[in-house]
Design an enzyme around this catalytic site. Structure first.
Site, PDB file in Angstrom:
ATOM      1  N   GLY A  16       0.837  -1.199   0.000  1.00 21.13           N
ATOM      2  CA  GLY A  16       0.000   0.000   0.000  1.00 21.13           C
ATOM      3  C   GLY A  16       0.869   1.244   0.000  1.00 21.13           C
TER       4      GLY A  16
ATOM      5  CG  ASP B 220      -1.009   5.872   7.181  1.00 21.21           C
ATOM      6  OD1 ASP B 220       0.141   5.442   7.343  1.00 21.21           O
ATOM      7  OD2 ASP B 220      -2.029   5.216   7.436  1.00 21.21           O
ATOM      8  CE  LYS B 221       5.241  10.450   9.190  1.00 25.24           C
ATOM      9  NZ  LYS B 221       6.583   9.878   8.993  1.00 25.24           N
ATOM     10  CG  ASN B 222       0.719   3.263  12.195  1.00 30.67           C
ATOM     11  OD1 ASN B 222       0.579   2.590  11.181  1.00 30.67           O
ATOM     12  ND2 ASN B 222       1.599   2.978  13.126  1.00 30.67           N
ATOM     13  NE  ARG B 223      -3.567  11.075   8.489  1.00 35.66           N
ATOM     14  CZ  ARG B 223      -2.545  11.372   7.692  1.00 35.66           C
ATOM     15  NH1 ARG B 223      -1.359  11.667   8.227  1.00 35.66           N
ATOM     16  NH2 ARG B 223      -2.675  11.365   6.385  1.00 35.66           N
ATOM     17  CE1 TYR B 224      -7.297   8.440   6.672  1.00 33.47           C
ATOM     18  CE2 TYR B 224      -4.988   8.479   6.002  1.00 33.47           C
ATOM     19  CZ  TYR B 224      -6.206   9.120   6.151  1.00 33.47           C
ATOM     20  OH  TYR B 224      -6.328  10.433   5.792  1.00 33.47           O
TER      21      TYR B 224
ATOM     22  CB  CYS C 183      -3.463  -2.192   2.966  1.00 28.01           C
ATOM     23  SG  CYS C 183      -2.608  -0.661   2.516  1.00 28.01           S
TER      24      CYS C 183
ATOM     25  CG  LEU D 161       9.141  -1.385   8.616  1.00 23.74           C
ATOM     26  CD1 LEU D 161       9.293  -2.813   8.119  1.00 23.74           C
ATOM     27  CD2 LEU D 161      10.490  -0.799   8.968  1.00 23.74           C
TER      28      LEU D 161
END
Length: 292
Positions: A198, A202-206, A210, A238
């Site tokens: 993917g 997004d720095k883990n916002r979503y 994926c 990562l």
């Protein structure tokens, strides 16, 4: 009468004389003045530092060439030679670029840079993958043209037309979407398979982005076996190029642990210890694709 008494407004900062009544120092504290002077001094010596750095690099290269001629060390292959020696495998890497609307302008620039690193690493890897870019829209093309114009001449990269995705170009049974949220763990990269990353910063916002997309599309998902080899105290992110490098390292070494340790930056490994084979508790995962 001393010089300071003759010129009471003059001060000295690391050999640089300045007038405290200079308008540019207005409303600045002593610390602020020193910070400004330090910045100006740094800018003033920029050319000198660059020249010094170039000279150090030149001397280092000459020393290295001498050692190569004397047979003390082997010469380092050029990127062109490494690319020539690279063996193209039948493992595919698809980068899903269909998330541009979820990224800020800064994140999109970062993503383009990651794609550049991905291409460079794959091109010179001992065993390379077949790269495909999917869902490249006009916004991404514009960013590419502005920041990475060489992308249009990339070799052995399949860039699908704007209205075409991996669903149109590949058989679903050959696709595997990499997601940290998948229940499936891959232990080897299979010939003939195309692994999807993917393409989003997004720095883990979503969460589950994926994973949910792949499930909706009826595509198999899987995650890299990170927790089989390293245990991390927190959930890490990562980049796209790091995931690619891990895959390339595995193709070269057939060793996941070495691949993870060689590629994951040291700053992300500071709280890592080897995973215990007998440990059965859930271990936080690195977001292989979605957080990239």
């Amino acid at each position: 009468m001393t010089e300071s008494q003759e010129k009471p407004n003059l001060r000295n900062f690391k050999g640089l004389e300045y007038d405290i009544n200079d308008p540019k120092f207005k409303d600045l504290s002593k610390r602020g003045i020193k910070k400004l002077l330090k910045s100006e001094q740094w800018e003033a010596t920029k050319d000198e530092r660059r020249a010094s750095q170039r000279e150090r690099i030149r001397v280092k290269r000459l020393e290295k060439r001498k050692k190569v001629r004397e047979g003390l060390i082997e010469s380092t292959p050029t990127k062109k030679k490494l690319a020539f020696l690279s063996e193209l495998t039948n493992v595919g890497l698809i980068i899903d670029c269909g998330f541009n609307d979820l990224m800020t302008g800064k994140e999109l620039l970062s993503f383009v840079n990651q794609l550049g690193y991905t291409y460079g690493k794959n091109r010179t890897a001992p065993k390379s993958m077949k790269i495909c870019l999917s869902s490249v829209d006009s916004v991404l093309k514009e960013t590419f043209n502005e920041k990475l114009p060489s992308w249009s001449s990339w070799k052995n990269v399949n860039i699908l037309p704007e209205n075409t995705t991996y669903l149109d170009a590949f058989d679903k049974k050959d696709l595997v979407y990499l997601s940290a949220d998948s229940d499936n763990v891959i232990h080897e990269l299979e010939e003939g398979k195309h692994y999807i990353i993917g393409g989003i910063v997004d720095k883990n916002r979503y969460k589950n982005l994926c994973q949910n997309k792949a499930v909706d599309q009826g595509i198999q998902t899987a995650r890299l076996p990170i927790s089989d080899y390293i245990q991390m105290a927190t959930r890490k992110v990562l980049t796209v190029n790091q995931v690619c490098e891990i895959m390339l390292k595995w193709l070269e070494l057939k060793d996941w642990e070495k691949a993870f340790m060689d590629v994951i930056p040291g700053r992300k490994l500071k709280d890592v210890k080897p995973a215990l084979s007998q440990q059965v508790n859930s271990i936080p995962e690195i977001r292989e694709a979605e957080g990239a």
